[in-house]
Scaffold this motif. Structure first.
Motif, PDB file in Angstrom:
ATOM      1  N   PHE A 138     -14.901 -22.889  17.071  1.00  0.00           N
ATOM      2  CA  PHE A 138     -15.458 -22.042  16.005  1.00  0.00           C
ATOM      3  C   PHE A 138     -14.435 -21.753  14.898  1.00  0.00           C
ATOM      4  CE2 PHE A 138     -17.977 -20.846  19.814  1.00  0.00           C
ATOM      5  CZ  PHE A 138     -19.226 -21.226  19.354  1.00  0.00           C
ATOM      6  N   ASP A 139     -13.212 -22.238  15.081  1.00  0.00           N
ATOM      7  CA  ASP A 139     -12.161 -21.959  14.094  1.00  0.00           C
ATOM      8  C   ASP A 139     -12.483 -22.546  12.718  1.00  0.00           C
ATOM      9  OD1 ASP A 139     -10.755 -20.592  15.972  1.00  0.00           O
ATOM     10  OD2 ASP A 139      -9.242 -22.146  16.306  1.00  0.00           O
ATOM     11  N   ILE A 140     -13.258 -23.634  12.681  1.00  0.00           N
ATOM     12  CA  ILE A 140     -13.589 -24.272  11.410  1.00  0.00           C
ATOM     13  C   ILE A 140     -14.355 -23.315  10.494  1.00  0.00           C
ATOM     14  CG2 ILE A 140     -15.775 -25.289  12.197  1.00  0.00           C
ATOM     15  CD1 ILE A 140     -14.949 -27.814  10.598  1.00  0.00           C
ATOM     16  N   PHE A 141     -15.135 -22.410  11.083  1.00  0.00           N
ATOM     17  CA  PHE A 141     -15.857 -21.405  10.290  1.00  0.00           C
ATOM     18  C   PHE A 141     -14.866 -20.360   9.753  1.00  0.00           C
ATOM     19  CE2 PHE A 141     -19.066 -23.271  12.974  1.00  0.00           C
ATOM     20  CZ  PHE A 141     -20.167 -23.355  12.144  1.00  0.00           C
ATOM     21  N   ASP A 143     -11.619 -20.637   9.423  1.00  0.00           N
ATOM     22  CA  ASP A 143     -10.637 -21.244   8.517  1.00  0.00           C
ATOM     23  C   ASP A 143     -11.202 -21.493   7.126  1.00  0.00           C
ATOM     24  OD1 ASP A 143      -8.910 -21.188  10.640  1.00  0.00           O
ATOM     25  OD2 ASP A 143      -9.101 -23.315  11.131  1.00  0.00           O
ATOM     26  N   ASN A 144     -12.533 -21.625   7.048  1.00  0.00           N
ATOM     27  CA  ASN A 144     -13.177 -21.862   5.746  1.00  0.00           C
ATOM     28  C   ASN A 144     -13.900 -20.618   5.234  1.00  0.00           C
ATOM     29  OD1 ASN A 144     -13.026 -24.951   4.984  1.00  0.00           O
ATOM     30  ND2 ASN A 144     -13.235 -24.833   7.208  1.00  0.00           N
ATOM     31  N   ASN A 145     -13.526 -19.472   5.789  1.00  0.00           N
ATOM     32  CA  ASN A 145     -14.075 -18.176   5.354  1.00  0.00           C
ATOM     33  C   ASN A 145     -15.604 -18.123   5.402  1.00  0.00           C
ATOM     34  OD1 ASN A 145     -11.560 -16.956   4.876  1.00  0.00           O
ATOM     35  ND2 ASN A 145     -11.412 -17.961   2.886  1.00  0.00           N
ATOM     36  N   ILE A 146     -16.175 -18.773   6.424  1.00  0.00           N
ATOM     37  CA  ILE A 146     -17.619 -18.680   6.663  1.00  0.00           C
ATOM     38  C   ILE A 146     -17.834 -17.562   7.677  1.00  0.00           C
ATOM     39  CG2 ILE A 146     -19.673 -19.874   7.520  1.00  0.00           C
ATOM     40  CD1 ILE A 146     -18.263 -22.510   6.692  1.00  0.00           C
ATOM     41  N   PRO A 147     -18.594 -16.536   7.335  1.00  0.00           N
ATOM     42  CA  PRO A 147     -18.762 -15.383   8.234  1.00  0.00           C
ATOM     43  C   PRO A 147     -19.188 -15.791   9.642  1.00  0.00           C
ATOM     44  CG  PRO A 147     -19.688 -14.895   6.086  1.00  0.00           C
ATOM     45  CD  PRO A 147     -19.295 -16.343   6.053  1.00  0.00           C
ATOM     46  N   LEU A 148     -18.527 -15.194  10.616  1.00  0.00           N
ATOM     47  CA  LEU A 148     -18.757 -15.530  12.027  1.00  0.00           C
ATOM     48  C   LEU A 148     -18.872 -14.230  12.815  1.00  0.00           C
ATOM     49  CD1 LEU A 148     -18.844 -17.691  14.283  1.00  0.00           C
ATOM     50  CD2 LEU A 148     -16.334 -17.642  14.290  1.00  0.00           C
ATOM     51  N   VAL A 149     -19.977 -14.093  13.552  1.00  0.00           N
ATOM     52  CA  VAL A 149     -20.211 -12.900  14.368  1.00  0.00           C
ATOM     53  C   VAL A 149     -20.505 -13.344  15.793  1.00  0.00           C
ATOM     54  CG1 VAL A 149     -21.684 -10.883  14.756  1.00  0.00           C
ATOM     55  CG2 VAL A 149     -21.129 -11.593  12.410  1.00  0.00           C
ATOM     56  N   PHE A 150     -19.771 -12.803  16.751  1.00  0.00           N
ATOM     57  CA  PHE A 150     -20.064 -13.045  18.166  1.00  0.00           C
ATOM     58  C   PHE A 150     -20.804 -11.820  18.710  1.00  0.00           C
ATOM     59  CE2 PHE A 150     -16.440 -15.899  17.646  1.00  0.00           C
ATOM     60  CZ  PHE A 150     -16.861 -17.017  18.353  1.00  0.00           C
ATOM     61  N   PHE A 151     -21.793 -12.075  19.584  1.00  0.00           N
ATOM     62  CA  PHE A 151     -22.514 -10.948  20.172  1.00  0.00           C
ATOM     63  C   PHE A 151     -22.805 -11.202  21.641  1.00  0.00           C
ATOM     64  CE2 PHE A 151     -25.805 -13.827  18.693  1.00  0.00           C
ATOM     65  CZ  PHE A 151     -26.810 -13.746  19.656  1.00  0.00           C
ATOM     66  N   ASP A 159     -10.306 -13.294  15.427  1.00  0.00           N
ATOM     67  CA  ASP A 159     -10.396 -12.603  14.133  1.00  0.00           C
ATOM     68  C   ASP A 159     -11.816 -12.644  13.590  1.00  0.00           C
ATOM     69  OD1 ASP A 159      -7.734 -11.991  14.232  1.00  0.00           O
ATOM     70  OD2 ASP A 159      -7.116 -13.789  13.145  1.00  0.00           O
ATOM     71  N   VAL A 160     -12.724 -11.974  14.289  1.00  0.00           N
ATOM     72  CA  VAL A 160     -14.141 -12.001  13.935  1.00  0.00           C
ATOM     73  C   VAL A 160     -14.774 -10.642  14.217  1.00  0.00           C
ATOM     74  CG1 VAL A 160     -14.517 -14.474  14.333  1.00  0.00           C
ATOM     75  CG2 VAL A 160     -14.707 -12.869  16.228  1.00  0.00           C
ATOM     76  N   LYS A 161     -16.007 -10.510  13.821  1.00  0.00           N
ATOM     77  CA  LYS A 161     -16.812  -9.335  14.144  1.00  0.00           C
ATOM     78  C   LYS A 161     -17.457  -9.564  15.514  1.00  0.00           C
ATOM     79  CE  LYS A 161     -19.435  -5.604  13.386  1.00  0.00           C
ATOM     80  NZ  LYS A 161     -18.919  -4.251  13.193  1.00  0.00           N
ATOM     81  N   VAL A 162     -17.416  -8.545  16.368  1.00  0.00           N
ATOM     82  CA  VAL A 162     -18.002  -8.620  17.707  1.00  0.00           C
ATOM     83  C   VAL A 162     -19.006  -7.482  17.873  1.00  0.00           C
ATOM     84  CG1 VAL A 162     -17.505  -8.209  20.149  1.00  0.00           C
ATOM     85  CG2 VAL A 162     -16.087  -9.797  18.846  1.00  0.00           C
TER      86      VAL A 162
END
Length: 356
Positions: A138-141, A143-151, A159-162
């Motif tokens: 998921f680092d490609i998201f 690294d390219n500043n594409i919002p990533l949320v894990f739930f 370094d994401v929103k959980v």
């Protein structure tokens, strides 16, 4: 047969003797185009079978208006409810949702991450597989500043929103509830410890035993995928010899229901001889008899929080790096017949049915 050619805005413009730019603006409801012209253009577009090229439009605007959602299995009650809420919330803001399921396969999860990145989604929400411990695909998201949320099923550090449930408190609440009902020999059927959910629920189970000075026994905990087949295998081991446990904490409701049916076949009475508590508050838990005590994880609330997080991150400047933040969704123990103190709580209901 001649091959059908795809119609474009050039074809619409020629049919109506309008400029291509006017047609484009009309199709996009530009305020400078009259209502009459918009209606005329859209009517011709329908007649010709014109389809807008969303991918090309996305390339021009650097927005696809599409968000990816990855879940383990869409057929399960909990992710199905969350997915529905997320889709409804995002559609209100003009976004489409592309839903994928990993089938709890790490290999498939990696492939889907690459596919969704190639599809130029504006953001991605993920509930990982049971066995995801390396989240680097998921680092490609990030690294390219594409919002990533894990739930729900989430990494411990990233370094994401959980957005996750309070699984530690859930495990603690279930075990203490069974102890309060008089149980002293409590089996816990857990999922694999490669997943954060079960690490935290087991920790809550152990803490409750410790609080009440009940010894923890490794032989009373099962780590397995929470399927009906695995539940039956666990039951065969649990009830192979006496003494039987007086309480079972099942980490999902499918397992709890399977245990209930198994007990019925071997004449173990629930809740008189054995008390059972499940997890997730699946609708089946309420309608089976005896009804099953379970933990409500508030999936609709989790869906709302995930959607809100996605929208908030999308609206930030793309150069803003994501940072770790965590939102905990509360749990609530829903007490039902399967963990009642005795059989008396079910007697009035039976009498009422006979009178009716």
């Amino acid at each position: 047969m001649s091959k059908r050619t795809e119609k474009t805005i050039v074809d619409i413009a020629e049919e109506l003797n309008l400029s291509v730019s006017t047609v484009s603006r009309a199709l996009n409801d530009h305020p400078n185009i009259s209502t009459r012209t918009k209606e005329k253009v859209k009517k011709m577009a329908r007649k010709l079978g014109y389809r807008p090229n969303a991918m090309a439009a996305g390339l021009r605007s650097n927005r696809s208006r599409t968000i990816g959602l990855m879940v383990p299995r869409i057929s399960m009650f909990f992710p199905a409810t969350i997915s529905t809420v997320i889709q409804n919330k995002l559609q209100e803001h003009g976004y489409n949702l592309l839903i994928c399921q990993s089938n709890d396969s790490l290999e498939q999860e990696i492939a889907l991450a690459n596919t969704l990145y190639s599809a130029r989604v504006d953001a991605l929400a993920v509930s990982t597989t049971l066995y995801t411990t390396d989240f680097s695909h998921f680092d490609i998201f990030r690294d390219n500043n594409i919002p990533l949320v894990f739930f729900d099923r989430v990494p411990g550090t990233h370094d994401v929103k959980v957005v996750k449930g309070d699984d530690y408190r859930g495990g603690l609440a279930v075990t203490e509830h069974l102890i309060e009902k008089g149980c002293t020999d409590i089996v816990h059927i857990s999922g694999p410890l490669s997943c954060n959910l079960y690490v935290e629920r087991v920790a809550g189970y152990k803490k409750a035993l410790q609080r009440h000075k009940i010894p923890f026994k490794k032989s009373r905990v099962f780590y397995q995928e929470l399927t009906k087949e695995n539940a039956l295998q666990a039951c065969a081991r649990i009830f192979a010899q006496k003494p039987y446990p007086d309480g079972i904490f099942a980490a999902n409701d499918t397992t709890a229901i399977t245990i209930l049916e198994y007990c019925r076949k071997i004449n173990v009475r629930v809740p008189e001889d054995l008390k059972i508590v499940g997890y997730s508050n699946d609708p089946r838990a309420e309608i089976i008899r005896p009804s099953i005590t379970s933990v409500d994880q508030f999936p609709a609330l989790m869906g709302e929080k995930v959607a809100a997080a996605l929208l908030e991150l999308i609206q930030q400047p793309k150069s803003t790096p994501q940072q770790f933040s965590q939102e905990i969704i509360p749990i609530q123990l829903i007490e039902r017949e399967s963990s009642a103190a005795d059989a008396k709580s079910r007697t009035p209901a039976k009498k009422k049915q006979k009178q009716g």
